[in-house]
Design an enzyme around this catalytic site. Structure first.
Site, short mmCIF file in Angstrom:
data_model
loop_
_atom_site.label_atom_id
_atom_site.label_comp_id
_atom_site.label_asym_id
_atom_site.label_seq_id
_atom_site.Cartn_x
_atom_site.Cartn_y
_atom_site.Cartn_z
N HIS A 1 38.45 -10.01 0.54
CA HIS A 1 37.46 -8.94 0.43
C HIS A 1 36.59 -9.12 -0.80
O HIS A 1 35.38 -9.04 -0.73
CB HIS A 1 38.21 -7.60 0.30
CG HIS A 1 38.19 -6.82 1.56
ND1 HIS A 1 37.89 -5.49 1.61
CD2 HIS A 1 38.44 -7.20 2.83
CE1 HIS A 1 37.95 -5.09 2.85
NE2 HIS A 1 38.30 -6.10 3.61
N GLU B 1 29.89 -4.46 6.44
CA GLU B 1 31.07 -4.76 5.61
C GLU B 1 31.21 -6.27 5.41
O GLU B 1 31.30 -7.02 6.38
CB GLU B 1 32.33 -4.17 6.26
CG GLU B 1 33.52 -4.21 5.33
CD GLU B 1 34.75 -3.49 5.91
OE1 GLU B 1 34.58 -2.47 6.60
OE2 GLU B 1 35.86 -3.99 5.67
N ASP C 1 26.89 2.36 22.99
CA ASP C 1 27.04 3.63 22.27
C ASP C 1 28.36 3.62 21.49
O ASP C 1 29.43 3.88 22.06
CB ASP C 1 27.01 4.76 23.31
CG ASP C 1 27.14 6.14 22.71
OD1 ASP C 1 27.59 6.25 21.56
OD2 ASP C 1 26.83 7.11 23.42
N LYS D 1 41.32 0.99 12.38
CA LYS D 1 40.00 0.84 11.75
C LYS D 1 39.65 -0.65 11.68
O LYS D 1 38.50 -1.05 11.91
CB LYS D 1 40.02 1.48 10.35
CG LYS D 1 38.66 1.61 9.70
CD LYS D 1 38.23 0.39 8.92
CE LYS D 1 36.92 0.63 8.21
NZ LYS D 1 36.40 -0.57 7.55
C1 MEV Z 1 39.10 -2.83 6.17
O1 MEV Z 1 37.80 -2.62 6.63
C2 MEV Z 1 40.07 -2.92 7.31
C3 MEV Z 1 41.54 -3.07 6.93
O2 MEV Z 1 41.93 -2.01 6.07
C4 MEV Z 1 42.33 -3.05 8.21
C5 MEV Z 1 43.83 -2.99 8.02
O3 MEV Z 1 44.32 -2.48 7.01
O4 MEV Z 1 44.53 -3.46 8.94
C6 MEV Z 1 41.77 -4.34 6.17
#
Ligand code: MEV
Length: 438
Positions: free
Chosen positions: A393, A85, A296, A280
């Site tokens: 991003h 990413e 792992d 995430k």
């Molecule tokens: C993207 O890989 C992760 C995010 O969505 C985490 C979040 O929203 O806190 C930017």
């Protein structure tokens, strides 16, 4: 054409690829070339990778990046990260720099206990079973001694064996719930070997226990396996500073920033839809270092998300507070990791990663990985509550779009310069490229 085959694993690597090309690509030679171009010319190195799994046909590259300037407990680290990413490593490096100027990260190990279970069926009275388990406890330790000897020399081994009555969930179902200390190894093989021996001892001793009837003697072991849920193998990572110190390039009003940030974390604490995405973001950092260090990531993922649900509702892994003018942000993560054994001594890049981390113990690696998760989470929530996430991003994603359209160096320079001042979107990049190509 039939797309099933017998004896596939016995084919040579090239023949496996030919079969795939024949079956799925109309015997196209290009696909063979694509697959084989990822073979390493160093045959020994390739063999090493081939043998990690069954039916290897090639290698699958992921970028190995590094995020420097992490100050953790007054020690400096450059953290290796394996991830596809685009914005993750940049965000980690930015958060590292931000906090290195504000006291750095602090970490504490809250526990290192690992768990394994022997699940079995016993048809008899619980009091008699309890008496039996108490009587043979020492046999469990004696029979596993050949397996635990070396681990004990390193200060690890079996810490406790407890009988658990699970008959309210399933009729006649019991467990031996076993606690382990595995020091610098993740310990999966060690734990499973111990458990399988404990299960054997349990069955054998039951057969010979004179207080048992024939029915009670016939203990049926269903399975013996470690648990990837490790709520007592936990590390805490935290950052804190006076609110006014949060001021910086992107934070003009630190009080407002701190309040919004804490509010965003509270939302993730109470709202599972947000919590999953919030976590995430944490795992973007965690998984990247887990992968780079040959650990792992499936075990870590499973354990972390179970931990996030431990109070009955899926919730944020991290927490934030404002108290007496102090901003604090912290995370507790269950991380069962190893820095010896497994891939750590086999994969040359894992060795590089661990050396770069100054050959950490498993507990030190827990601390580094929790920091990577907290840093990543900080960067994401900071963006979300200030500029929004897309700005950063899309800047990073710009490179992917340029690669997709095979932009030349000259085109790249022009496009990057243009988007220094303009909002990046897929269509805007394509439009600009097309106009440059006219
Ligand atoms: C993207 O890989 C992760 C995010 O969505 C985490 C979040 O929203 O806190 C930017």
């Amino acid at each position: 054409m039939a797309n099933t085959i017998n004896g596939f694993s016995k084919l040579s690597k090239h023949d496996k690829i030919k079969w795939i090309s024949n079956t799925y690509f109309n015997n196209n030679q290009d696909v063979i070339e694509i697959i084989e171009q990822y073979w390493n010319s160093d045959q020994e190195l390739q063999k090493l990778h081939d043998e990690f799994i069954e039916n290897t046909i090639t290698n699958f590259y992921l970028p190995f990046g590094v995020a420097p300037n992490f100050k953790i407990n007054e020690k400096w680290y450059t953290i290796p990260m394996v991830i596809e990413e685009s914005s993750v490593v940049a965000a980690a490096a930015k958060a590292a720099k931000f906090w290195s100027e504000r006291g750095g990260f602090k970490t504490t190990i809250l526990g290192t206990e690992k768990i394994g279970q022997v699940h079995f069926i016993y048809k008899g009275h619980i009091d008699l079973l309890t008496q039996f388990i108490n009587t043979i406890q020492h046999k469990f330790y004696e029979d596993t001694a050949p397996i635990t000897q070396n681990m004990q020399k390193r200060g690890g081994g079996i810490k406790n064996i407890e009988l658990r009555d699970k008959t309210t969930d399933i009729e006649n179902y019991y467990q031996l719930h076993v606690t382990f200390e595995t020091k610098d190894s993740m310990g999966a093989n060690f734990i499973n070997s111990c458990l399988e021996q404990i299960a054997k001892t349990l069955k054998n001793e039951a057969m010979q226990y004179s207080n048992f009837s024939e029915k009670e003697k016939a203990i049926d072991v269903i399975m013996s396996i470690l648990s990837n849920y490790v709520p007592n193998c936990v590390v805490r990572a935290e950052v804190s500073c006076p609110i006014e110190d949060l001021k910086g390039k992107d934070i003009k009003d630190p009080q407002l920033f701190a309040e919004k940030f804490v509010q965003a974390v509270r939302i993730a604490e109470v709202e599972p839809y947000r919590a999953v995405t919030h976590n995430k973001g944490v795992m973007n950092g965690v998984d990247a270092v887990v992968l780079a260090t040959g650990n792992d990531f499936r075990a870590i993922e499973a354990g972390v998300h179970a931990y996030a649900s431990r109070n009955g509702r899926y919730s944020s892994l991290s927490h934030a507070s404002i108290e007496n003018g102090q901003f604090k942000f912290w995370i507790d993560l269950p991380l069962a990791l190893g820095t010896v054994g497994g891939l750590t001594s086999l994969h040359p890049m894992v060795k590089v990663a661990l050396t770069m981390l100054q050959n950490p113990s498993a507990t030190e690696l827990m601390q580094v990985i929790a920091v990577a998760g907290l840093a990543q989470n900080f960067a994401a929530v900071k963006s979300l509550t200030t500029t929004g996430i897309q700005q950063g991003h899309m800047k990073m994603h710009l490179m992917n779009i340029l690669n997709q359209f095979k932009a030349t160096d000259a085109e790249r320079a022009k496009v990057v310069a243009h988007f220094e001042k303009n909002v990046v979107s897929h269509s805007a990049v394509v439009e600009l490229l097309e106009s440059l190509r006219k």
